[in-house]
Scaffold this motif. Sequence first.
Motif, PDB file in Angstrom:
ATOM      1  N   TYR A 353       0.851  -1.187   0.000  1.00 41.54           N
ATOM      2  CA  TYR A 353       0.000   0.000   0.000  1.00 41.54           C
ATOM      3  C   TYR A 353       0.885   1.235   0.000  1.00 41.54           C
ATOM      4  O   TYR A 353       1.809   1.350   0.818  1.00 41.54           O
ATOM      5  N   ARG A 354       0.636   2.149  -0.937  1.00 43.45           N
ATOM      6  CA  ARG A 354       1.361   3.421  -0.943  1.00 43.45           C
ATOM      7  C   ARG A 354       0.515   4.487  -1.606  1.00 43.45           C
ATOM      8  O   ARG A 354       0.009   4.281  -2.724  1.00 43.45           O
ATOM      9  N   ILE A 355       0.350   5.603  -0.937  1.00 37.28           N
ATOM     10  CA  ILE A 355      -0.338   6.750  -1.524  1.00 37.28           C
ATOM     11  C   ILE A 355       0.680   7.527  -2.350  1.00 37.28           C
ATOM     12  O   ILE A 355       1.728   7.935  -1.844  1.00 37.28           O
ATOM     13  N   LEU A 356       0.379   7.739  -3.621  1.00 34.70           N
ATOM     14  CA  LEU A 356       1.285   8.465  -4.505  1.00 34.70           C
ATOM     15  C   LEU A 356       1.061   9.967  -4.437  1.00 34.70           C
ATOM     16  O   LEU A 356       1.937  10.737  -4.843  1.00 34.70           O
ATOM     17  N   GLY A 357      -0.093  10.379  -3.938  1.00 31.88           N
ATOM     18  CA  GLY A 357      -0.322  11.808  -3.776  1.00 31.88           C
ATOM     19  C   GLY A 357      -1.787  12.185  -3.830  1.00 31.88           C
ATOM     20  O   GLY A 357      -2.598  11.502  -4.466  1.00 31.88           O
ATOM     21  N   SER A 358      -2.135  13.258  -3.149  1.00 31.07           N
ATOM     22  CA  SER A 358      -3.420  13.930  -3.288  1.00 31.07           C
ATOM     23  C   SER A 358      -3.138  15.295  -3.910  1.00 31.07           C
ATOM     24  O   SER A 358      -2.192  15.983  -3.504  1.00 31.07           O
ATOM     25  N   TYR A 359      -3.970  15.725  -4.842  1.00 32.44           N
ATOM     26  CA  TYR A 359      -3.635  16.900  -5.651  1.00 32.44           C
ATOM     27  C   TYR A 359      -4.909  17.463  -6.285  1.00 32.44           C
ATOM     28  O   TYR A 359      -5.915  16.765  -6.423  1.00 32.44           O
ATOM     29  N   PRO A 360      -4.873  18.744  -6.693  1.00 30.60           N
ATOM     30  CA  PRO A 360      -6.063  19.348  -7.329  1.00 30.60           C
ATOM     31  C   PRO A 360      -6.383  18.663  -8.665  1.00 30.60           C
ATOM     32  O   PRO A 360      -5.488  18.371  -9.452  1.00 30.60           O
TER      33      PRO A 360
END
Length: 364
Positions: A353-360
């Motif tokens: 599990y890895r979050i690559l990013g939250s972004y607009p």
Amino acid sequence: MAEDNGNLEGRRQRIDAIDAELQALLNERARLAGEIAEIKRAEGVNEAGFYRPEREAQVLRTVRERNEGPLPDDEVVRLFREIMSACLALERPLTVAFLGPEGTFTEAALDRHFGQSVARAPMGAIGEVFREVEAGTAHYGVVPVENSTEGVVTHTLDRFVRSPLAICGEVVLRIHQQLMARPGGELAAVRRVYSHQQSLAQCREWLDAHLPEAERVAVSSNAEAARLAAGEAGAAAIAAAAAADHHDLAILAANIEDEPDNTTRFLVIGPEEAGPSGQDKTTLVVSGRNRSGTLQALLAPVAAHGLNLTRVESRPSRQAVWEYLFFLDIEGHRQDPAVAAALAELEAEASFYRILGSYPRAAT
């Protein structure tokens, strides 16, 4: 019809007055940007932190929402993007690496996201863009990730698995392919067509109909195709209009893509993800335990919390035979309560599990 010189001169004087007012306000905005820069320096903000993608996204959305014409929304947004780009350059000039060379669609995506007032570092491969940002030589990078007709760019997805970088923005760009050759050339004289393999595929039907006998040669980029066509009689290239300008080529046929809605999505990568902007997307990569119903179990928390899953893509894990990684795009920011709850449950279910990013989310 006689010209109403008085009426005309009055309007010109009014335009001159508005221009002076605009210029004064632009300089005032730039001064405020400089003051913000000093505050950030005093707080020890690193160079990349001078650019806040969530803040810029909010400003540009407001610009679009309040526009009443007659200038089109996209044109007003473009103007404000350049103003913001110039002001940011006063705070801290940014260097942005991109999949080059100059004149590619990736550079056009860079322009749309960052504006003209950044230093550009064209790279020859997607991995090189990641390495430049990882090493700190570039503050940010721009890479393609998927095309609406040809699918995902696998090199980008694979690189994310082993990179510490985060996705901090996205750009969705309508792709228009132009056939170009030396000035004075004619379509009937074209014997060879250079382009990237994806662009050749995106224009296959047009080429079959108009240049069925021409040799099709895949090269590393459309900009490289334009360079080759500029040096060879009887050759043409499929590339962006900017490549024609850069290599002094003439456009023989415009907008030759087979699908009128041909669109490519690009990702902006950097050392930190963006904060919440109100209209966001979260990308993560997960893998499940090797058992029946793994994907269904991984996606169940997303549905249970009422989230919109916009994309699922699988790639071989390269760790074991027939094991796969799943790249997921979810609407919302990881700090949103519903998203955070779903991600916690998903992490408990996943073996990787890895979050690559939250972004607009990109404006379309």
